[in-house]
Motif scaffolding. Structure first.
Motif, PDB file in Angstrom:
ATOM      1  N   PRO A 143      -7.982 -56.637 -33.832  1.00 56.89           N
ATOM      2  CA  PRO A 143      -7.570 -55.256 -33.561  1.00 56.89           C
ATOM      3  C   PRO A 143      -6.686 -54.710 -34.683  1.00 56.89           C
TER       4      PRO A 143
ATOM      5  N   GLU B 124       2.203 -53.212 -34.462  1.00 51.89           N
ATOM      6  CA  GLU B 124       2.855 -54.103 -33.513  1.00 51.89           C
ATOM      7  C   GLU B 124       4.379 -53.958 -33.513  1.00 51.89           C
TER       8      GLU B 124
ATOM      9  N   ILE C 275      -3.737 -52.431 -34.914  1.00 45.78           N
ATOM     10  CA  ILE C 275      -2.693 -51.672 -34.233  1.00 45.78           C
ATOM     11  C   ILE C 275      -1.352 -51.936 -34.900  1.00 45.78           C
TER      12      ILE C 275
ATOM     13  N   ARG D  25      -7.608 -52.527 -25.764  1.00 43.97           N
ATOM     14  CA  ARG D  25      -8.199 -51.181 -25.748  1.00 43.97           C
ATOM     15  C   ARG D  25      -8.676 -50.762 -27.140  1.00 43.97           C
ATOM     16  N   ALA D  26      -7.956 -51.191 -28.181  1.00 43.90           N
ATOM     17  CA  ALA D  26      -8.364 -50.831 -29.538  1.00 43.90           C
ATOM     18  C   ALA D  26      -9.729 -51.426 -29.860  1.00 43.90           C
ATOM     19  N   VAL D  27      -9.939 -52.668 -29.484  1.00 43.78           N
ATOM     20  CA  VAL D  27     -11.226 -53.312 -29.738  1.00 43.78           C
ATOM     21  C   VAL D  27     -12.312 -52.725 -28.840  1.00 43.78           C
TER      22      VAL D  27
ATOM     23  N   GLY E  47     -12.530 -49.801 -27.700  1.00 40.68           N
ATOM     24  CA  GLY E  47     -12.868 -48.458 -28.150  1.00 40.68           C
ATOM     25  C   GLY E  47     -13.894 -48.430 -29.271  1.00 40.68           C
ATOM     26  N   GLY E  48     -14.073 -49.537 -29.966  1.00 34.24           N
ATOM     27  CA  GLY E  48     -15.036 -49.589 -31.059  1.00 34.24           C
ATOM     28  C   GLY E  48     -16.364 -50.209 -30.680  1.00 34.24           C
TER      29      GLY E  48
ATOM     30  N   ALA F  27      -2.802 -52.737 -25.780  1.00 34.23           N
ATOM     31  CA  ALA F  27      -3.214 -51.929 -26.935  1.00 34.23           C
ATOM     32  C   ALA F  27      -4.263 -52.654 -27.762  1.00 34.23           C
ATOM     33  N   LYS F  28      -4.106 -53.961 -27.934  1.00 32.51           N
ATOM     34  CA  LYS F  28      -5.089 -54.748 -28.684  1.00 32.51           C
ATOM     35  C   LYS F  28      -6.451 -54.715 -27.981  1.00 32.51           C
TER      36      LYS F  28
END
Length: 205
Positions: free
Chosen positions: A36, A40, A38, A61-63, A65-66, A58-59
């Motif tokens: 990810p 930190e 992000i 969701r970031a992954v 999302g892609g 966050a990690k």
């Protein structure tokens, strides 16, 4: 191509950590690793628990999302924050910072917050938990701490105490509900989350 209704969702570990990857391999399930991107950095005034939980989610969701939305996935995010006397301890990065961390922590109890998040792209929901490990460090002299660091070089580990390696010699006691949490990925909690999400961990072949 849409997934077969009988095929389990993709399992993805959102992490650059080789330690988390090795832990997840214990479950003997197929998974992918996506790193990810992000920030930190802890927020000002944020508690260690809040930092760890926020970054774990966050990690994930970031992954997520892609990913291709047509292929369901379960994304695992995890983050660890060490703390003593209310102070957060991050990854040292250098020998000098690692030595300073261990000097400050020796003879003390340190809390490791190992946060875990499982994001389900099918529903857009997340399961999260903070698994706390209490560790008491031995009151060792500088020479012993320096020798440990040169042997193990744990500069990418929060608190510099790599318990799965030579760092176990620094510790007097470990108290946790999950022995894998201190290494960075609480497998007991993760197993519960995967089962709750309908993932077939122990499916008969």
């Amino acid at each position: 191509m849409p997934d077969s209704p009988n095929r389990p969702p993709r399992l993805i570990l959102a992490s650059s950590s080789p330690y988390r990857r090795e832990l997840l391999e214990r479950l003997r399930v197929p998974f992918e690793v996506v790193v990810p991107a992000i920030d930190e950095t802890p927020f000002e005034g944020e508690t260690p628990e809040a930092t760890a939980l926020r970054l774990a989610e966050a990690k994930a969701r970031a992954v997520a999302g892609g990913l291709d939305s047509s292929e369901p996935a379960l994304v695992i995010g995890s983050d660890q924050v060490a703390t003593y006397d209310g102070l957060q301890i991050g990854k040292p990065g250098t020998h000098e910072k690692a030595l300073a961390q261990l000097q400050a922590m020796r003879g003390r109890e340190v809390l490791f917050h190992s946060a875990l998040c499982l994001f389900d792209s099918r529903s857009g929901t997340a399961q999260s938990i903070d698994v706390i490990t209490r560790v008491r460090l031995r009151n060792l002299p500088d020479a012993a701490l320096d020798a440990y660091l040169r042997a193990e070089t744990p500069y990418d580990v929060a608190g510099s105490a790599k318990s799965e390696g030579l760092g176990i010699t620094l510790l007097e006691a470990i108290h946790s509900d999950d022995p894998t949490a201190l290494v960075g990925l609480p497998l007991i909690a993760l197993s519960s989350m995967l089962l709750a999400a309908g993932y077939p961990l122990l499916e008969t072949k």
